[in-house]
Design a protein around this motif. Sequence first.
Motif, PDB file in Angstrom:
ATOM      1  N   HIS A  59       0.850  -1.198   0.000  1.00 42.73           N
ATOM      2  CA  HIS A  59       0.000   0.000   0.000  1.00 42.73           C
ATOM      3  C   HIS A  59       0.878   1.236   0.000  1.00 42.73           C
ATOM      4  O   HIS A  59       1.696   1.421   0.895  1.00 42.73           O
ATOM      5  CB  HIS A  59      -0.890   0.019   1.247  1.00 42.73           C
ATOM      6  N   ALA A  84       1.481   4.476   1.014  1.00 38.80           N
ATOM      7  CA  ALA A  84       0.973   5.408   2.026  1.00 38.80           C
ATOM      8  C   ALA A  84       1.561   6.798   1.775  1.00 38.80           C
ATOM      9  O   ALA A  84       2.653   7.105   2.231  1.00 38.80           O
ATOM     10  CB  ALA A  84       1.352   4.900   3.406  1.00 38.80           C
ATOM     11  N   GLN A 119      -6.987   6.952   6.544  1.00 38.38           N
ATOM     12  CA  GLN A 119      -7.491   6.258   5.361  1.00 38.38           C
ATOM     13  C   GLN A 119      -6.430   6.120   4.266  1.00 38.38           C
ATOM     14  O   GLN A 119      -6.415   5.137   3.543  1.00 38.38           O
ATOM     15  CB  GLN A 119      -8.743   6.963   4.830  1.00 38.38           C
ATOM     16  N   ARG A 161      -3.378   5.781   4.952  1.00 43.19           N
ATOM     17  CA  ARG A 161      -2.330   5.045   5.680  1.00 43.19           C
ATOM     18  C   ARG A 161      -1.068   5.897   5.913  1.00 43.19           C
ATOM     19  O   ARG A 161      -0.038   5.383   6.330  1.00 43.19           O
ATOM     20  CB  ARG A 161      -1.960   3.727   4.963  1.00 43.19           C
ATOM     21  N   MET A 209      -0.047   5.885   9.575  1.00 43.87           N
ATOM     22  CA  MET A 209       0.735   4.725  10.037  1.00 43.87           C
ATOM     23  C   MET A 209       2.208   4.922   9.663  1.00 43.87           C
ATOM     24  O   MET A 209       3.109   4.501  10.371  1.00 43.87           O
ATOM     25  CB  MET A 209       0.213   3.431   9.406  1.00 43.87           C
ATOM     26  N   ARG A 210       2.409   5.559   8.507  1.00 42.17           N
ATOM     27  CA  ARG A 210       3.781   5.814   8.071  1.00 42.17           C
ATOM     28  C   ARG A 210       4.448   6.814   9.015  1.00 42.17           C
ATOM     29  O   ARG A 210       5.614   6.653   9.372  1.00 42.17           O
ATOM     30  CB  ARG A 210       3.742   6.361   6.645  1.00 42.17           C
ATOM     31  N   ASN A 269      -1.969  -0.730  15.136  1.00 41.85           N
ATOM     32  CA  ASN A 269      -1.985  -0.631  13.676  1.00 41.85           C
ATOM     33  C   ASN A 269      -0.586  -0.731  13.068  1.00 41.85           C
ATOM     34  O   ASN A 269       0.347  -0.266  13.608  1.00 41.85           O
ATOM     35  CB  ASN A 269      -2.619   0.683  13.245  1.00 41.85           C
TER      36      ASN A 269
END
Lengths: 340, 257
Positions: free
Chosen positions: A89, A91, B87, B89, B92-93, B257
């Motif tokens: 994914h 990101a 959404q 992500r 999270m990074r 997460n």
Amino acid sequence: MSIPSSFLTLAKVSKSYPNDVNALQGISVHIKAPEIIGIIGRNGSGKSTLLQLLAGHTKPTEGNITILGQPANRQATTFKQKTSYISQHMALDGDMTGRETLHLFTTLYKLPRHQRQTQLKHLQQAFDLFGFLDRPVKTYSGGQKQKLHLAIGMLHQPELMLLDEPTSALDQQARQQLWQYLHEAHNVGACVLIVSHDLQAVQRHCSRVWMLDKGRLIVDKSVTELDQKKFNSILHIYCYENMESCISLIFKLQQIEEIANVELLKHNVQIEFNRPLSAQQKNRHMQSVIEIFNEAKVLFKQAQWDEADLASMYQHLTGSPLDAGGNKKQGKGRGGGKRG
Amino acid sequence: MSLYLDIFNVLFLRSWTKTLRRPVQLTFSLVQPLMWMLFFGFLFHRYNLDSLPANISYLDFLAPGVCVMTILFGASQSGIELIRDMQSRFLMRLLDAPVHPMMILIGKLSADVVRLMLQAAVVLLLALLLGAQLNIDSSTLWIMLSGMFAFAFALCSLSCLIALLAKSQESMATFVHMVNMPLFFTSTALVPGRQMPEWLAAISEVNPLSQVVNANRAALLGFGSDTMLYSLMPVMVLAVLLFASCVFIFTRFRMEN
């Protein structure tokens, strides 16, 4: 970069999910020296789960994982600074430009100020980020996004790189640049684990191959070991018509030396040779086969050598093919005559 | 120390860059308070404010309230941005970087609070343009600003807290309406407490929005005093508690997460 005494150790690692889904079962491996490890397997064989476990994104149901001498703990600062997990994914923040994104992460990864610009320039060069870095990310093509995604993952020069299908959106040139970057990182002591469906690239660039099937590690061998264990070459002739009744073709094909077996399938004639063939031998045998098809006036669409050793080995070991792109090499183009 | 400042700067600037790249959103966030002042200001301009000096018009009375209202409604944007990051992500990074989640939250919240304070200042200018007569008391202005800062910090923390728990813009919008509307209508933003029904006046006294609006009104209409700071203490405590809860949930979110 100082080379650690051990990169990773997995001791009887299993991962299962509710509803009795066993993603990984009893995996044990130990990597002492820096290597480029290609992880291959069918969809759902546990490749991504394995990388997620190594990245500390999920915990094993059983067994222990040690990364760079420490238990895999994604929350630990040293773990974050020394590892990089590049997931499938991408990101990215569409509102930011690529340059802003890279600048943000060079700061968050605490690169010294004097190193930030140097590292940005190096990544720009390595991943060919020229011409689009000052545009908002939402205007990027898939390939440009993937390049930026990879560059962010590399900017803190990790000792252990975990890459999950990093080449899927890249063109051939960008793939080459990525492999070149990985080789450079490997040469200065980094260990690379890469999940890929591009078997030819894995065979060419990786020093070790892990094959996964149904959550089990079925092969953990160096590419040199795998090269010595080749399988018989197989030639597929794809035809327009149903070939199941062309028995006479079998007799003619079997007259060619070194052919071990001929199988007539619906629109495919599968010719297995009795040993692995060299490129020269393949050309010679391909000519002979085409001549027989022309003489018999059988039209065919395509002739392909099933020559990817990794794919053959996978099929041999698991009993079913590794359904992946890039594992077949096309031999000759269209040809043939009319069937009499 | 300079490293932490660098980290704060990049996170602060990221939020600001994103805000400035969405100018339509920023403009529309000022339209709502303007409409409140136009419609309510002129609709109730004959409303008798019997608890206040006769020279204070309803628009004068309303402007400090709408100023705080801008913060109340604008703070929800803070959580929405967090959900967008979740959404894509990207959050999270950010959390994968070797930085404590609290640092990420401080950088983001500070940018949001500064945005809200500037929006409130623009609303005040609009009120002056509409004819509000403000008699700014410079000696208590800092108390007013502290109150607004604490209120903005508390609401942005609450907004992020809800975002981390709700994880979707739809659920968050529902929750924001459930919190914002009662908070606004049970406050002294539109009507003085003394002219409310008793039960509503009792609620308005403990409503943090009322406390900030009252301090604002006192500083902007020229009857402020140093004791205002004590009345703002509950808001400041609330800001600390909500920020601490947000850090706790954010840290837990990173682990999950």
